[in-house]
Design an enzyme around this catalytic site. Structure first.
Site, mmCIF file in Angstrom:
data_model
loop_
_atom_site.group_PDB
_atom_site.id
_atom_site.type_symbol
_atom_site.label_atom_id
_atom_site.label_comp_id
_atom_site.label_asym_id
_atom_site.label_seq_id
_atom_site.Cartn_x
_atom_site.Cartn_y
_atom_site.Cartn_z
ATOM 1 N N ARG A 1 5.321 -15.847 -4.352
ATOM 2 C CA ARG A 1 4.041 -16.585 -4.232
ATOM 3 C C ARG A 1 3.074 -15.962 -5.223
ATOM 4 N NH1 ARG A 1 -0.403 -17.239 -0.929
ATOM 5 N NH2 ARG A 1 -0.767 -19.441 -0.467
ATOM 6 N N GLY B 1 6.381 -2.462 3.064
ATOM 7 C CA GLY B 1 6.026 -2.889 4.411
ATOM 8 C C GLY B 1 6.530 -4.304 4.691
ATOM 9 N N ASP B 2 5.842 -5.002 5.591
ATOM 10 C CA ASP B 2 6.343 -6.328 6.001
ATOM 11 C C ASP B 2 6.400 -7.305 4.823
ATOM 12 O OD1 ASP B 2 3.588 -6.462 5.791
ATOM 13 O OD2 ASP B 2 3.320 -7.722 7.567
ATOM 14 N N GLY C 1 0.840 -1.213 0.000
ATOM 15 C CA GLY C 1 0.000 0.000 0.000
ATOM 16 C C GLY C 1 0.867 1.252 0.000
ATOM 17 N N ASP D 1 3.576 -0.903 11.978
ATOM 18 C CA ASP D 1 3.638 -2.232 12.591
ATOM 19 C C ASP D 1 4.918 -2.994 12.241
ATOM 20 O OD1 ASP D 1 3.072 -2.609 9.927
ATOM 21 O OD2 ASP D 1 1.371 -3.960 10.227
ATOM 22 N N GLY E 1 0.754 -9.851 -6.583
ATOM 23 C CA GLY E 1 1.868 -10.228 -7.446
ATOM 24 C C GLY E 1 3.176 -10.423 -6.706
ATOM 25 N N HIS F 1 -8.913 5.080 3.128
ATOM 26 C CA HIS F 1 -7.747 5.488 2.332
ATOM 27 C C HIS F 1 -7.431 6.971 2.423
ATOM 28 C CE1 HIS F 1 -8.758 1.543 0.777
ATOM 29 N NE2 HIS F 1 -7.487 1.444 0.466
ATOM 30 N N THR G 1 5.116 2.190 6.069
ATOM 31 C CA THR G 1 3.715 1.810 6.286
ATOM 32 C C THR G 1 3.058 2.840 7.187
ATOM 33 O OG1 THR G 1 2.170 0.292 7.345
ATOM 34 C CG2 THR G 1 4.419 0.150 8.116
ATOM 35 N N ILE G 2 1.818 3.166 6.856
ATOM 36 C CA ILE G 2 1.086 4.062 7.756
ATOM 37 C C ILE G 2 0.769 3.336 9.064
ATOM 38 C CG2 ILE G 2 0.051 5.421 5.890
ATOM 39 C CD1 ILE G 2 -2.646 3.936 6.610
ATOM 40 N N ASP G 3 0.795 1.987 9.032
ATOM 41 C CA ASP G 3 0.347 1.210 10.195
ATOM 42 C C ASP G 3 1.345 1.217 11.359
ATOM 43 O OD1 ASP G 3 -1.745 0.521 8.485
ATOM 44 O OD2 ASP G 3 -0.740 -1.323 7.834
ATOM 45 N N MET H 1 -7.635 2.831 9.723
ATOM 46 C CA MET H 1 -6.827 1.691 9.270
ATOM 47 C C MET H 1 -5.769 1.335 10.305
ATOM 48 S SD MET H 1 -6.153 2.291 5.249
ATOM 49 C CE MET H 1 -7.364 1.824 4.028
ATOM 50 N N GLY H 2 -4.942 0.365 9.979
ATOM 51 C CA GLY H 2 -3.862 -0.024 10.889
ATOM 52 C C GLY H 2 -3.601 -1.520 10.923
ATOM 53 N N ARG H 3 -4.408 -2.284 10.160
ATOM 54 C CA ARG H 3 -4.323 -3.756 10.154
ATOM 55 C C ARG H 3 -4.407 -4.307 11.578
ATOM 56 N NH1 ARG H 3 -0.057 -6.481 6.430
ATOM 57 N NH2 ARG H 3 1.350 -5.495 7.899
HETATM 58 O O1 F6P Z 1 -1.026 -1.402 5.229
HETATM 59 C C1 F6P Z 1 -1.610 -0.196 4.878
HETATM 60 C C2 F6P Z 1 -3.101 -0.337 4.760
HETATM 61 O O2 F6P Z 1 -3.635 0.936 4.478
HETATM 62 C C3 F6P Z 1 -3.792 -0.950 5.975
HETATM 63 O O3 F6P Z 1 -3.933 -0.048 7.033
HETATM 64 C C4 F6P Z 1 -5.074 -1.423 5.371
HETATM 65 O O4 F6P Z 1 -5.600 -2.501 6.100
HETATM 66 C C5 F6P Z 1 -4.669 -1.875 3.991
HETATM 67 O O5 F6P Z 1 -3.472 -1.204 3.693
HETATM 68 C C6 F6P Z 1 -5.701 -1.558 2.948
HETATM 69 O O6 F6P Z 1 -5.326 -2.130 1.752
HETATM 70 P P1 F6P Z 1 -5.983 -1.733 0.354
HETATM 71 O O7 F6P Z 1 -5.358 -0.423 -0.063
HETATM 72 O O8 F6P Z 1 -5.603 -2.829 -0.555
HETATM 73 O O9 F6P Z 1 -7.432 -1.579 0.557
#
Ligand code: F6P
Length: 370
Positions: free
Chosen positions: A90, A126-127, A17, A153, A86, A294, A149-151, A193-195
């Site tokens: 995997r 990110g991860d 993301g 984490d 992608g 978003h 990452t905005i999260d 957000m934040g997973r």
């Molecule tokens: O990892 C960043 C993030 O914005 C998360 O906070 C969120 O769960 C995910 O990406 C959303 O993904 P997408 O942009 O595919 O909807």
């Protein structure tokens, strides 16, 4: 003589993301590399530009010159494009019977990299991207990772760029929502957000004076949140703001999944709607839901995020010129350090329950529903 002195051409990819600050990293990488006499190429859309170059009119690799990165530090998004699908280690393939199979295409990616005579890769992500970078590094590709990452984490770095921008925007939204919630005597639930980590919810919730904050690290009981709202009513405070992390879950329950899609991790979302409906029922108060989604990822990076991103980009190039490989740049104030890529994804960085911000929130009387 350092191994870095043999570098002529490097590539940079942004994956996962987008996060505010990606363009600042790209600019710092390009300017730092050009100073060393290297050429820099941007890979389009994660690694897709290398794996499927025929899909791009101007090719999957873009030569990044000083002109190409002029005036982009303050822009959100990424000029290279990105994807959270992608994964080359995997890669999802649709079979004729409609089922999905996963194949490892990392060797193919490395071959494409060598055929384009690229010496090293800076992988920003990110991860998921750091795990891919680690696999590529173990297979011999010269890789340096840059965490984003905005999260917030990702482990082994105090912070990632994008997080401060997300928290700032969420906080501004809470400030705005206070006024309307108070005017209508409503409960407003704000999903962020934040997973699986509650960093954005916690920090924006405390800074934005939320009355309750629900995070994945503390499974909630909504009756307790409703009790908090009722207690406020008794004190003449007829409105409440509840911040809910998308990964929050009830005690004994599980996360709310928005969708399962092939080739990417499960997408979270929807818990805010459940919380809002239940709180309306439990408190009898008119309740509204705002999902920031978003919006937290777009926009211009804050000065803090720009600086972290520029420092990370420059440090990644320094790492290459020092001959470092298989490392991720990481913030350990006041320094930017290099940590082994394999250590960066061993665990997810979640909110420590005894952290000062958690203790502060509790001292302020904010409910976590526990
Ligand atoms: O990892 C960043 C993030 O914005 C998360 O906070 C969120 O769960 C995910 O990406 C959303 O993904 P997408 O942009 O595919 O909807």
């Amino acid at each position: 003589m350092s191994e870095g002195t043999r570098i002529r051409k490097i590539a940079i990819a942004t994956g996962g993301g987008d996060a505010p600050g990606l363009n600042a990293v790209i600019r710092a990488v390009v300017l730092s590399a050009l100073q060393r006499g290297w050429e820099v190429y941007g890979i389009r859309d994660g690694f897709t530009g290398l794996m499927l170059p025929e899909e791009y009119v101007e090719g999957g690799l873009v030569r990044l010159t000083r002109d190409r990165v002029r005036g982009i530090t303050h822009l959100g998004g990424t000029i290279l494009g990105t994807t959270n699908r992608g994964n080359p280690t995997r890669y999802p393939i649709r079979c004729t019977d409609g089922t999905i199979e996963y194949v490892d295409r990392s060797d193919e990616l490395i071959r494409a990299f060598c055929m384009r005579q690229l010496d090293a890769l800076i992988s920003v992500g990110g991860d998921g991207s750091m795990a891919i970078a680690n696999t590529l590094a173990q297979k011999g590709l010269w890789v340096v990772g840059v965490p984003k990452t905005i999260d917030n984490d990702l482990d082994r770095t105090v912070v990632t760029f994008g997080f401060n921008t997300a928290v700032s925007f969420a906080t501004e939204c809470l400030d705005r929502l206070h006024a309307t919630a108070a005017s209508h005597r409503r409960v407003i639930v704000v999903e962020v957000m934040g997973r699986y980590a509650g960093w954005i919810a916690l920090e924006s919730g405390v800074a934005g004076s939320a009355d309750a904050i629900l995070i994945p690290e503390v499974p909630y009981d909504l009756e307790l949140v409703a009790a908090k709202i009722r207690a406020r009513e008794e004190q003449g405070r007829n409105f409440s703001l509840v911040v809910v992390a998308e990964g929050a879950m009830p005690k004994g329950g599980s996360v709310t999944v928005a969708s399962h899609e092939a080739g990417r991790s499960e997408r979270l979302g929807g818990v805010g709607a459940k919380v809002a409906a239940d709180l309306q029922e439990f408190t009898g108060k008119e309740t509204r839901l705002v999902v920031l989604g978003h919006l937290l990822r777009g926009g211009s990076p804050t000065p803090y995020d720009r600086l972290v991103a520029l420092r990370f980009g420059a440090a990644a190039v320094r790492a290459l010129s020092e001959g470092q490989r298989g490392v991720m740049v990481a913030l350990d104030p006041p320094f930017v350090e290099y940590v082994p890529l394999e250590e960066s994804t061993q665990r997810m960085k979640t909110v420590p329950l005894d952290s000062d911000t958690m203790l502060t929130a509790r001292d302020l009387g904010i409910s976590f529903g526990d």
